[in-house]
Design a protein around this motif. Structure first.
Motif, short mmCIF file in Angstrom:
data_model
loop_
_atom_site.label_atom_id
_atom_site.label_comp_id
_atom_site.label_asym_id
_atom_site.label_seq_id
_atom_site.Cartn_x
_atom_site.Cartn_y
_atom_site.Cartn_z
N ALA A 108 0.82 -1.22 0.00
CA ALA A 108 0.00 0.00 0.00
C ALA A 108 0.85 1.27 0.00
O ALA A 108 0.47 2.28 -0.56
CB ALA A 108 -0.93 0.00 1.21
N LYS A 109 2.04 1.19 0.61
CA LYS A 109 2.89 2.37 0.66
C LYS A 109 3.35 2.82 -0.72
O LYS A 109 3.58 3.99 -0.96
CB LYS A 109 4.13 2.09 1.52
CG LYS A 109 3.83 2.19 2.98
CD LYS A 109 5.08 2.02 3.81
CE LYS A 109 4.67 1.81 5.25
NZ LYS A 109 5.69 1.18 6.04
N GLY A 110 3.50 1.84 -1.62
CA GLY A 110 4.05 2.16 -2.93
C GLY A 110 3.02 2.37 -4.02
O GLY A 110 3.39 2.56 -5.18
N ILE A 111 1.74 2.29 -3.67
CA ILE A 111 0.74 2.47 -4.71
C ILE A 111 -0.22 3.60 -4.38
O ILE A 111 -0.36 4.00 -3.24
CB ILE A 111 -0.09 1.17 -4.95
CG1 ILE A 111 -0.86 0.78 -3.70
CG2 ILE A 111 0.80 0.04 -5.41
CD1 ILE A 111 -1.89 -0.28 -3.95
N GLY A 112 -0.85 4.09 -5.41
CA GLY A 112 -1.91 5.08 -5.22
C GLY A 112 -3.09 4.63 -6.05
O GLY A 112 -2.91 3.85 -6.99
N ALA A 113 -4.27 5.06 -5.70
CA ALA A 113 -5.42 4.60 -6.46
C ALA A 113 -6.52 5.65 -6.45
O ALA A 113 -6.70 6.37 -5.50
CB ALA A 113 -5.95 3.30 -5.88
N VAL A 114 -7.23 5.71 -7.58
CA VAL A 114 -8.44 6.52 -7.63
C VAL A 114 -9.55 5.61 -8.12
O VAL A 114 -9.41 4.95 -9.14
CB VAL A 114 -8.29 7.70 -8.62
CG1 VAL A 114 -9.64 8.37 -8.83
CG2 VAL A 114 -7.29 8.70 -8.09
N PHE A 115 -10.61 5.54 -7.36
CA PHE A 115 -11.78 4.83 -7.82
C PHE A 115 -12.85 5.87 -8.09
O PHE A 115 -13.30 6.54 -7.17
CB PHE A 115 -12.26 3.82 -6.77
CG PHE A 115 -11.25 2.76 -6.49
CD1 PHE A 115 -11.08 1.72 -7.40
CD2 PHE A 115 -10.47 2.80 -5.36
CE1 PHE A 115 -10.13 0.75 -7.16
CE2 PHE A 115 -9.51 1.82 -5.12
CZ PHE A 115 -9.34 0.79 -6.02
N VAL A 128 0.25 3.71 -9.95
CA VAL A 128 -1.07 4.27 -9.65
C VAL A 128 -2.12 3.54 -10.46
O VAL A 128 -1.96 3.31 -11.66
CB VAL A 128 -1.11 5.79 -9.96
CG1 VAL A 128 -2.52 6.32 -9.81
CG2 VAL A 128 -0.17 6.54 -9.05
N TYR A 129 -3.18 3.14 -9.79
CA TYR A 129 -4.31 2.52 -10.49
C TYR A 129 -5.43 3.54 -10.57
O TYR A 129 -5.87 4.08 -9.56
CB TYR A 129 -4.83 1.30 -9.72
CG TYR A 129 -3.75 0.30 -9.41
CD1 TYR A 129 -3.10 -0.36 -10.44
CD2 TYR A 129 -3.37 0.04 -8.11
CE1 TYR A 129 -2.10 -1.28 -10.17
CE2 TYR A 129 -2.38 -0.87 -7.81
CZ TYR A 129 -1.74 -1.53 -8.86
OH TYR A 129 -0.75 -2.42 -8.58
N LEU A 130 -5.87 3.79 -11.78
CA LEU A 130 -6.95 4.75 -11.95
C LEU A 130 -8.15 4.02 -12.53
O LEU A 130 -8.12 3.56 -13.66
CB LEU A 130 -6.50 5.88 -12.89
CG LEU A 130 -5.25 6.63 -12.45
CD1 LEU A 130 -4.80 7.58 -13.55
CD2 LEU A 130 -5.52 7.40 -11.18
N ASP A 131 -9.19 3.92 -11.73
CA ASP A 131 -10.37 3.21 -12.18
C ASP A 131 -11.43 4.25 -12.56
O ASP A 131 -12.04 4.86 -11.71
CB ASP A 131 -10.88 2.31 -11.02
CG ASP A 131 -11.89 1.30 -11.51
OD1 ASP A 131 -12.23 1.34 -12.71
OD2 ASP A 131 -12.34 0.48 -10.70
#
Lengths: 334, 263
Positions: free
Chosen positions: A94-101, A176-179
């Motif tokens: 979790a420290k190394g990722i970012g996400a937008v849902f 980064v995951y952008l959903d």
């Protein structure tokens, strides 16, 4: 950066017979059906790549992203993000990722945006200087200045998405995951968001996986796309290539004065197809949609030919949709 | 550690976000305490003591217990259950922190705010106008504070057990209503446990609830003092350790369930 091989996720779905009898039966005995949300998916993404992850609703996109982010454990197969197996080391990952849902807010609803960011800074243990620098940059690119002191609940959708995006990049994650980051947004906000993603990718070499139904997002951001349907990878490769191969199908919608006497003009016969009405559409409406391949016809030719024979009230030219391409790949194969 | 401290602070900011709601809380506490005052004064009209407690001790008990009881109804478990219902828990799992710890710290933030908002002003009002007694001894006061803190921790973990159960039941409204009724009665926030009939007192002794309110308030009033107070606090700590362990076990089961079965 991201290595996925043979990734499979099965869900057990409880089956219910219809009606009250079914509901009562389900209390005692449940039948299950196994649904394969993701089947044997493999891909590998290098650092700094921006990849579009496409598919119709329910194709398995979100399931894959959840496995990449560690909140779902795969049934089988291997995942590795940044050298970490996400579902075994959720907090580390979790420290190394970012996400937008796009559908779900990650900011605090009741307090000003700035306070949310400040809390995120502590959660991700971002050094003070880095935080200031990032915030200054984001404020400039995303135009957040006037929003920082407003509680999230009072922001419009577009303002909120800009703030969400900044929140996802605040700790400078490697991935980064952008959903669906642009779902329901107007053109100006979409543009801001795309510019921002590009900028971050350039500066920080952030690896981005983007799922969207907006062709514009993909065209502007991604060189590579992965198309998934019913849990399986249909295509993994260059965007340009697939557009040349499948994207030539164009559609023009005509709204006629009177549909009754409509026939395809002689000059177009055999080169265009009448698109059948979609399910929800009223049968009585006076619209006719013609599809054609831009290899043998231009939109102008089609419009001219129809205008010369019929009286047309209005017309629109539709861009090739990802869904159409996916459908076509599914029917015809790559 | 720092991040949890910051979460506590942000919860305090959230609590002050709605000004009307904030002051309404204070108002509700004032009304509650006045009702308690008139109720117990009326009950004592024709007698000088009930269960060997004179009116002043009873009033002191009732007011302090009501103030402590304020916290036990909306706890961390409630928040967790809401997040599970709305699906927001998925986002929480994406964060580099422990959700249980976060919820507990946020609750402490809520407590801190409430301390300023209702407890201290109400204590002052009680001391000045209602004839509420001060703690019996200085040691009593210190033990009361410690015991209150342990009791709150215990209440939070009991609440969390219910919250985590929402992973299986999704809706925990029924369970929560039951829990609130049990808490109201068995913690001793309505009447002191010593006023229960004998068999109920025995039952109560084998449950964790009286450690939440009855023990700290009795230390305050001096009903529990010296070695009795210390041993009651030891029992508190044992219950806390047990509840902590239960939460940790069911939480890890719940996380596994979510990550393996997709909720």
């Amino acid at each position: 950066m991201i290595e996925v091989s043979g990734l499979t996720k099965e869900y057990k779905i409880a089956l219910r017979k219809p009606g009250l009898t079914g509901a009562i039966q389900a209390l005692f005995k449940r039948e299950h059906q196994i649904k394969q949300a993701v089947q044997d998916v493999s891909f590998s993404i290098r650092k700094g790549e921006m990849v579009g992850y496409l598919g119709a609703n329910g194709a398995g996109k979100s399931t894959t992203i959840k496995m990449l982010s560690g909140i779902l454990t795969p049934t089988s197969g291997k995942v590795e993000v940044n050298g970490i197996v996400p579902y075994q080391n959720r907090e580390q990952n979790a420290k190394g990722i970012g996400a937008v849902f796009g559908q779900r807010t990650q900011l605090f609803w009741d307090i000003p945006v700035r306070e949310s960011y400040d809390l995120l800074r502590h959660i991700y243990e971002v050094p003070e200087d880095d935080y200031r620098e990032s915030l200054a940059l984001f404020t400039e690119v995303l135009d957040l200045g006037p929003l920082l002191s407003i509680p999230v609940r009072q922001l419009s959708l577009g303002q909120k998405m800009r703030c969400e995006l900044a929140a996802a990049f605040l700790h400078r994650p490697a991935v980064v995951y952008l959903d669906e980051p642009t779902i329901g947004l107007d053109v100006a906000v979409k543009q801001k968001i795309r510019t921002f993603i590009k900028e971050m990718n350039k500066r920080e070499e952030t690896t981005v996986i983007l799922t969207t139904h907006d062709m514009g997002d993909i065209e502007e951001l991604c060189k590579r796309i992965i198309i998934i349907d019913e849990g399986k990878v249909l295509y993994d490769g260059d965007l340009q290539q697939i557009k040349e191969r499948f994207g030539q199908k164009r559609v023009v919608h005509f709204e006629l004065e009177n549909k009754a006497g409509f026939a395809v003009p002689a000059s177009l016969r055999d080169r265009v197809e009448i698109v059948p009405k979609a399910d929800g559409e009223a049968e009585a409406s006076n619209t006719v949609s013609l599809s054609f391949s831009s290899r043998d016809l231009s939109a102008a030719d089609v419009i001219q030919a129809v205008l010369s024979v019929h009286s047309v009230r209005d017309l629109t030219i539709a861009d090739p949709k990802i869904e159409t391409i996916v459908k076509e790949i599914y029917e015809r194969g790559v | 550690m720092r991040k949890y401290y910051e979460m506590m602070k942000s919860q305090m900011k959230i609590e002050t976000a709605y000004v009307a709601w904030f002051w309404a809380g204070t108002f509700a506490t004032v009304v509650k305490i006045l009702i308690l005052y008139y109720f117990w004064t009326a009950v004592y009209e024709n007698r000088s003591s009930i269960a060997e407690m004179p009116l002043e001790t009873m009033l002191t008990y009732a007011v302090i217990a009501a103030l402590l009881g304020n916290f036990h109804f909306a706890g961390p478990g409630n928040q967790l259950a809401e997040q599970i219902q709305s699906g927001g828990v998925a986002v929480e799992l994406l964060r580099p922190y422990d959700l249980i710890n976060r919820l507990v710290w946020q609750s402490w933030g809520g407590f801190g705010m409430s301390l300023v908002r209702d407890m201290l002003p109400m204590l002052a009002v009680g001391w000045i106008f209602l004839g509420i007694q001060f703690p019996a001894t200085g040691t009593g006061a210190v033990l009361f504070i410690l015991s209150t803190l342990i009791g709150l921790f215990l209440a939070m973990y009991i609440d969390l057990i219910l919250g985590v159960l929402a992973f299986w039941t999704v809706n925990i409204f029924g369970l929560r209503t039951l829990k609130n009724a049990i808490l109201l009665f068995f913690t001793g926030s309505m009447v002191p446990v010593t006023m229960f009939p004998g068999w109920l007192q025995t039952l109560s002794q084998y449950m964790p609830f009286q450690s939440i309110v009855y023990v700290p308030v009795s230390i305050y009033t001096g009903t529990l003092a010296g070695l009795d107070a210390l041993s009651a606090m030891l029992v508190q700590i044992l219950w806390l350790a047990l509840m902590w362990a239960v939460v940790r076990v069911i939480w890890s089961l719940a996380v596994r369930k979510v990550t393996v079965f997709g909720g």
